[in-house]
Every structure is written in structure tokens, then in C-alpha cells.
Scaffold this motif. Sequence first.
Motif, PDB file in Angstrom:
ATOM      1  N   UNK A   1       0.817  -1.213   0.000  1.00 49.94           N
ATOM      2  CA  UNK A   1       0.000   0.000   0.000  1.00 49.94           C
ATOM      3  C   UNK A   1       0.850   1.263   0.000  1.00 49.94           C
ATOM      4  N   UNK A   2       2.006   1.202   0.645  1.00 50.83           N
ATOM      5  CA  UNK A   2       2.874   2.375   0.788  1.00 50.83           C
ATOM      6  C   UNK A   2       4.318   1.948   0.550  1.00 50.83           C
ATOM      7  N   UNK A   3       4.681   1.692  -0.714  1.00 50.06           N
ATOM      8  CA  UNK A   3       6.021   1.155  -0.997  1.00 50.06           C
ATOM      9  C   UNK A   3       7.134   2.143  -0.716  1.00 50.06           C
ATOM     10  N   UNK A   4       8.256   1.598  -0.304  1.00 47.79           N
ATOM     11  CA  UNK A   4       9.469   2.393  -0.109  1.00 47.79           C
ATOM     12  C   UNK A   4      10.051   2.707  -1.490  1.00 47.79           C
ATOM     13  N   UNK A   5      10.521   3.934  -1.713  1.00 48.98           N
ATOM     14  CA  UNK A   5      11.113   4.251  -3.024  1.00 48.98           C
ATOM     15  C   UNK A   5      12.330   3.370  -3.318  1.00 48.98           C
ATOM     16  N   UNK A   6      12.491   3.017  -4.581  1.00 51.21           N
ATOM     17  CA  UNK A   6      13.676   2.263  -4.965  1.00 51.21           C
ATOM     18  C   UNK A   6      14.932   3.063  -4.632  1.00 51.21           C
ATOM     19  N   UNK A   7      15.971   2.339  -4.288  1.00 49.51           N
ATOM     20  CA  UNK A   7      17.233   2.981  -3.955  1.00 49.51           C
ATOM     21  C   UNK A   7      17.763   3.731  -5.180  1.00 49.51           C
ATOM     22  N   UNK A   8      18.261   4.920  -4.967  1.00 52.44           N
ATOM     23  CA  UNK A   8      18.818   5.737  -6.046  1.00 52.44           C
ATOM     24  C   UNK A   8      20.315   5.927  -5.827  1.00 52.44           C
ATOM     25  N   UNK A   9      20.980   6.471  -6.834  1.00 49.95           N
ATOM     26  CA  UNK A   9      22.403   6.739  -6.696  1.00 49.95           C
ATOM     27  C   UNK A   9      22.654   7.718  -5.551  1.00 49.95           C
ATOM     28  N   UNK A  10      21.764   8.709  -5.411  1.00 52.40           N
ATOM     29  CA  UNK A  10      21.923   9.698  -4.338  1.00 52.40           C
ATOM     30  C   UNK A  10      21.764   9.044  -2.972  1.00 52.40           C
TER      31      UNK A  10
END
Length: 216
Positions: free
Chosen positions: A46-55
Motif C-alpha cells: 500500500x505504501x512502498x518504499x522508493x527504490x534505492x537511487x544513486x543519491x
Amino acid sequence: MATLLHIDSSVFPGEASSSRSVTNAFRKAWEEQDPEGTVIYRDLAADPVPHITAAAWSAGYATPAQRTPEQSAAFAARVKLIEELEQADTVLIGAPMYNFSIPSTLKTWLDSVLLLGRTAGETPSAQGTPVIVVASRGGSYAPGTPREGYDFVQNYLQAVLEGTLGLDLEFIVPELTMAPRNPAMAELIPLYEASRERAFEEATTKAKELAERLAA
């Protein structure tokens, strides 16, 4: 009073999900044993964690003064998840098998909380915390079954949760959950029912044991 970090990752809601049904039984027994305790709940579907980014990734290897505004914001989101893990006295994870592995939302959560030098490394910050994983699956991948080698849930989570984060890992495995829905699996329904009942019993017993132990 103890803190339970409860994470669900099934795409199916409520009783439609075997993993959610069992984690809910665990949580209910936990709350009955420790009604004054705290539950931190994350529903990754329902409230996914954002995918990991380079930053977000690179910020973990930079000092606060070196981070760009983008890195600082991304890292703050990771730290929030990490602190929830560190605050927990017990972690409960619903991890259904999708295509032989864990849901991508759970993998994303793990990518965020794994931080070398803090949660991972020589002295992981949550080391020793009990973690109960409800690893439900539509079929059976137990030793001796035709698809024994296709289970990439338990071995992966053991490597990450136990081997890297240093958590005290136990699995509860409701299996053959597709039997009531798939006519070709009809003869396996009794085994499914036994597995489901066993999973509920294990969840309830383990929740009470952990809550009682932590309250002592």
C-alpha cells in the motif's frame, strides 16, 4: 513494554493473503501479551518504499558536510527506516514467494536498511534482534519435492537478515496455499490445511514467547 516492527509485502489484502493472515495472528497474540507495547507497521504494497537511487546509496558513504541536498533528502528517508529497525525489539516480516523469490517491495526495503558501517559490518546495529519471517508459498519447495531448488526466499533472507544484519532469524512457512484455488492441486488440500494450521499455531506461540520474554 516492547516494540514490534511489523512489515507486510503481499499484494493481496487481508484474508486473501496467507502471509498477512499469519502475521496478523502473530501481531494479535503479541498485542494481547503486551497491550502497552508499540507496533510500527509498514504495508509495503500500500505504501512502498522508493527504490534505492544513486543519491541515496552514495550518501551512505559521505559525511553530512559532503552530501548534496539531494543526497541529504534521500539519506534521511533511509535513516527513518533504519531507525525503525534499530528501535524494534522484534521484527515480523510477511514474505510471500513471487516467482521463486521475495516481492520487489521487500527487496527495496532491504536495500534501504542495509548500510555498511551501521546495520551491516562487524557490529550490526540491530544485531541479535529476533526476526520472524512468514514465508508463504503457493506450492511446496521442501526437501524431496520436485522444485526443491527453486526456493530463493529462505536462502536469500537468511543471507541478508541473519548473515548481514545479524538478526536472530526464524521462519514460519505456510505452503501449498494455491491448493484450494487450483483444481489440479485438489488432492493437496489436506496438506495445505495442516500447513496453515501449523503456521497459525507457530505464530501465536512464538509471539507470546517473545512478548513475555521481552517484558520480563
